[in-house]
Write a protein that holds these residues in place. Structure first.
Motif, short mmCIF file in Angstrom:
data_model
loop_
_atom_site.label_atom_id
_atom_site.label_comp_id
_atom_site.label_asym_id
_atom_site.label_seq_id
_atom_site.Cartn_x
_atom_site.Cartn_y
_atom_site.Cartn_z
N VAL A 46 -5.63 -25.79 15.27
CA VAL A 46 -6.68 -24.77 15.33
C VAL A 46 -6.05 -23.42 14.97
O VAL A 46 -5.04 -23.03 15.55
CB VAL A 46 -7.30 -24.71 16.74
CG1 VAL A 46 -8.36 -23.61 16.80
CG2 VAL A 46 -7.90 -26.04 17.12
N PRO A 47 -6.63 -22.69 14.02
CA PRO A 47 -6.01 -21.42 13.59
C PRO A 47 -5.90 -20.41 14.73
O PRO A 47 -6.76 -20.37 15.62
CB PRO A 47 -6.98 -20.92 12.50
CG PRO A 47 -7.68 -22.15 12.01
CD PRO A 47 -7.81 -23.04 13.21
N ASP A 48 -4.83 -19.61 14.69
CA ASP A 48 -4.60 -18.55 15.69
C ASP A 48 -4.71 -19.09 17.11
O ASP A 48 -5.38 -18.51 17.97
CB ASP A 48 -5.59 -17.40 15.48
CG ASP A 48 -5.48 -16.79 14.10
OD1 ASP A 48 -4.36 -16.73 13.56
OD2 ASP A 48 -6.53 -16.38 13.54
N THR A 49 -4.03 -20.19 17.36
CA THR A 49 -4.23 -20.95 18.59
C THR A 49 -3.98 -20.13 19.85
O THR A 49 -4.80 -20.13 20.78
CB THR A 49 -3.31 -22.19 18.61
OG1 THR A 49 -3.28 -22.78 17.31
CG2 THR A 49 -3.83 -23.22 19.59
N ALA A 50 -2.85 -19.45 19.91
CA ALA A 50 -2.50 -18.73 21.15
C ALA A 50 -3.49 -17.62 21.47
O ALA A 50 -3.92 -17.46 22.62
CB ALA A 50 -1.08 -18.17 21.03
N VAL A 86 -15.20 -14.51 22.22
CA VAL A 86 -14.15 -15.46 21.84
C VAL A 86 -13.84 -15.37 20.35
O VAL A 86 -12.67 -15.38 19.95
CB VAL A 86 -14.56 -16.90 22.22
CG1 VAL A 86 -13.60 -17.92 21.61
CG2 VAL A 86 -14.61 -17.05 23.74
N PHE A 87 -14.87 -15.26 19.52
CA PHE A 87 -14.67 -15.39 18.07
C PHE A 87 -14.68 -14.07 17.30
O PHE A 87 -14.34 -14.06 16.12
CB PHE A 87 -15.71 -16.33 17.48
CG PHE A 87 -15.51 -17.77 17.87
CD1 PHE A 87 -14.51 -18.52 17.28
CD2 PHE A 87 -16.29 -18.35 18.84
CE1 PHE A 87 -14.30 -19.83 17.64
CE2 PHE A 87 -16.09 -19.68 19.22
CZ PHE A 87 -15.09 -20.42 18.62
N LEU A 88 -15.05 -12.97 17.95
CA LEU A 88 -14.98 -11.67 17.30
C LEU A 88 -13.91 -10.84 17.98
O LEU A 88 -13.95 -10.66 19.20
CB LEU A 88 -16.33 -10.94 17.39
CG LEU A 88 -17.51 -11.59 16.65
CD1 LEU A 88 -18.77 -10.76 16.88
CD2 LEU A 88 -17.23 -11.71 15.17
N THR A 89 -12.98 -10.32 17.21
CA THR A 89 -11.88 -9.56 17.80
C THR A 89 -12.05 -8.05 17.62
O THR A 89 -11.18 -7.28 18.02
CB THR A 89 -10.54 -10.00 17.18
OG1 THR A 89 -10.58 -9.79 15.78
CG2 THR A 89 -10.28 -11.47 17.47
N ILE A 95 -18.02 -8.88 5.76
CA ILE A 95 -17.35 -9.89 4.93
C ILE A 95 -16.82 -10.99 5.82
O ILE A 95 -16.09 -10.76 6.79
CB ILE A 95 -16.19 -9.27 4.12
CG1 ILE A 95 -16.74 -8.21 3.16
CG2 ILE A 95 -15.43 -10.35 3.34
CD1 ILE A 95 -15.67 -7.48 2.38
N LYS A 96 -17.22 -12.23 5.50
CA LYS A 96 -16.71 -13.42 6.20
C LYS A 96 -16.00 -14.28 5.16
O LYS A 96 -16.62 -14.82 4.27
CB LYS A 96 -17.85 -14.21 6.84
CG LYS A 96 -17.46 -15.60 7.37
CD LYS A 96 -16.44 -15.53 8.47
CE LYS A 96 -16.18 -16.91 9.08
NZ LYS A 96 -15.40 -17.80 8.18
N THR A 97 -14.68 -14.37 5.27
CA THR A 97 -13.89 -15.04 4.25
C THR A 97 -13.70 -16.51 4.58
O THR A 97 -13.90 -16.96 5.71
CB THR A 97 -12.52 -14.39 4.10
OG1 THR A 97 -11.76 -14.64 5.27
CG2 THR A 97 -12.66 -12.90 3.90
N THR A 117 -11.48 -17.49 10.58
CA THR A 117 -11.55 -18.78 11.28
C THR A 117 -12.83 -18.95 12.11
O THR A 117 -13.01 -19.98 12.75
CB THR A 117 -10.35 -18.91 12.22
OG1 THR A 117 -10.33 -17.80 13.12
CG2 THR A 117 -9.04 -18.93 11.43
N MET A 118 -13.69 -17.98 12.08
CA MET A 118 -14.91 -18.04 12.88
C MET A 118 -15.89 -19.06 12.31
O MET A 118 -16.18 -19.05 11.12
CB MET A 118 -15.58 -16.65 12.90
CG MET A 118 -16.82 -16.60 13.77
SD MET A 118 -17.53 -14.93 13.79
CE MET A 118 -18.13 -14.80 12.11
#
Length: 325
Positions: free
Chosen positions: A39-43, A206-209, A256-258, A279-280
Motif C-alpha cells: 500500500v503506498p505511503d504505508t507508514a 485519512v486520504f487528504l493531507t 489535480i488528481k494524478t 494514492t487516493m
C-alpha cells in the motif's frame, strides 16, 4: 463481540474496510487492519488510520517471505517461517471475522496455512460479477484442483480454498462463480452512497493531507496520466500538453488528481492548484468531498468512466490534447 481483522493491499480496500469497521461497533477496542507494505505511503497512512480510533494498524512487509514450503507439515512450517521473517503472528481466536481481498498474496497463503476460515472480499468494485473470470476457471481445470479442495493441502486462490469460509459479492444473486451457500452480498455501492457527513469527514482525514479550499465553487478537476512512463512523449512535452489542457478547460479553482504511476511534480507545474494525493481512491472524489466539480478533464484515459462527481466530463484523445500546445 470480538474485533474484526481486515487485511488490505490497496488504498481502495483500505477505504471500504475503514468504513465497514466504523459501522461495526466493537466493545473490545478498535478493529485490527493489517496493511501490506505494498500500500503506498504505508507508514503515514497507518498513522492517519490509527488517529480515527476505528482501527489499529499493523504493517506487514510480505516480500520478506516470498516462498512456499513443501513436504511433511508444509503448512505449519510455512506459517512459522512467515511469522519469523515478517514479524506478525495471527491468532484466530482473537477475531470475530477475518476479511481479506487478495487471498493469492503472501498474507493470503499465510491465512490458509493457519486454516483461518477467512471471508474473501472483492478485490475491486464488483469484481465477482465481471465477464472475465479465467483465473478461477483455469484454476478449477487444473488436475490437482479436486485434491487440494478435498485435503486442504497446497494453496487455492480467489475463494476456492477450503479455508475460505465465505465469498463476498456486490450482488450474490448475480454471481455464478460459487454456490449460494458460500456467497454473501456486501454492496460497496450501497455503502458509499449512504455515507454520513461524519463518515465523509473521517475518510477525508485519512486520504487528504492538506485542507481543502473554503470556496470550491465551479472547480475543475484535471486527471492526468503519465505518457512519459508509456514512452509516448518526453517529460517536457507532457508538461506543456497538460498546461495547455488546463489553460483551455479550467474554470474556477483547479484540482489535480494524478495517476499513482505518474511521478510528475504537479506542485511545480501548477503552483496555484490543489494537488490531491496520487494514492487516493477515486471513490473519495465520487462520494466523500463536500462539493461537486463543475468539470472533470482527462486525456486518453478510462478514469472518467465511473466518475460521478462532476457536472461535465471531458475526455480528450492524445491527438486532441497535443494540438492545444
Amino acid at each position: 463481540m470480538k474485533p474484526n481483522l481486515y487485511i488490505c493491499h490497496t488504498a481502495y480496500q483500505v477505504l471500504v474496510d475503514l468504513l465497514r469497521a466504523g459501522r461495526c461497533a466493537c466493545e473490545n477496542g478498535p478493529h485490527t487492519m493489517v496493511l501490506s507494505a505494498s500500500v503506498p505511503d504505508t507508514a503515514a497512512l497507518a498513522a492517519r488510520l490509527d488517529a480515527t480510533g476505528v482501527v489499529k494498524t499493523v504493517i506487514v512487509e510480505e516480500t520478506k517471505w516470498p516462498g512456499t514450503v513443501t513436504g511433511l507439515f508444509a503448512h505449519q512450517r510455512a506459517a512459522r517461517a512467515f511469522e519469523k521473517l515478517c514479524g506478525w503472528k495471527f491468532y484466530r481466536a482473537a477475531y470475530e471475522n477475518v476479511y481479506i481481498h487478495n487471498d493469492w498474496s503472501v498474507l493470503g497463503r499465510y491465512l490458509q496455512d493457519c486454516h483461518a476460515g477467512y471471508i474473501l472480499c472483492e478485490d475491486t468494485f464488483a469484481s465477482t460479477l465481471g465477464p472475465d473470470q479465467h483465473l478461477v476457471t483455469d484454476q478449477r481445470a487444473a488436475p490437482d484442483f479436486a485434491g487440494k479442495r478435498r485435503t486442504g493441502k497446497g494453496y487455492l486462490y480467489w475463494g476456492d480454498s477450503p479455508w475460505c469460509a465465505k465469498v463476498e459479492s456486490e450482488d450474490a444473486a448475480k454471481c455464478t462463480l460459487f454456490p449460494a451457500s458460500r456467497l454473501v452480498t456486501d454492496s460497496k455501492r450501497e455503502l458509499l452512497e449512504s455515507l454520513t457527513d461524519a463518515e465523509k469527514a473521517m475518510v477525508r482525514s485519512v486520504f487528504l493531507t492538506q485542507p481543502l479550499p473554503e470556496n470550491a465553487a465551479g472547480a475543475t478537476l484535471l486527471l492526468p496520466r503519465s505518457f512519459v512512463e508509456d514512452g509516448l512523449m518526453t517529460q517536457a512535452e507532457q508538461n506543456a500538453m497538460f498546461k495547455a489542457v488546463a489553460a483551455k478547460y479550467t474554470a474556477g479553482p483547479l484540482f489535480i488528481k494524478t495517476h499513482p504511476r505518474d511521478t510528475t511534480d504537479y506542485h511545480a507545474l501548477f503552483p496555484d492548484a490543489v494537488i490531491l494525493e496520487r494514492t487516493m481512491p477515486s471513490e473519495v472524489l465520487n462520494f466523500c468531498l463536500p462539493f461537486h466539480f463543475a468539470r472533470a478533464v482527462t486525456v486518453q484515459s478510462f478514469v472518467l468512466r465511473g466518475f460521478t462527481a462532476a457536472n461535465e466530463k471531458i475526455l480528450l484523445t492524445l491527438e486532441e490534447a497535443r494540438k492545444l500546445v
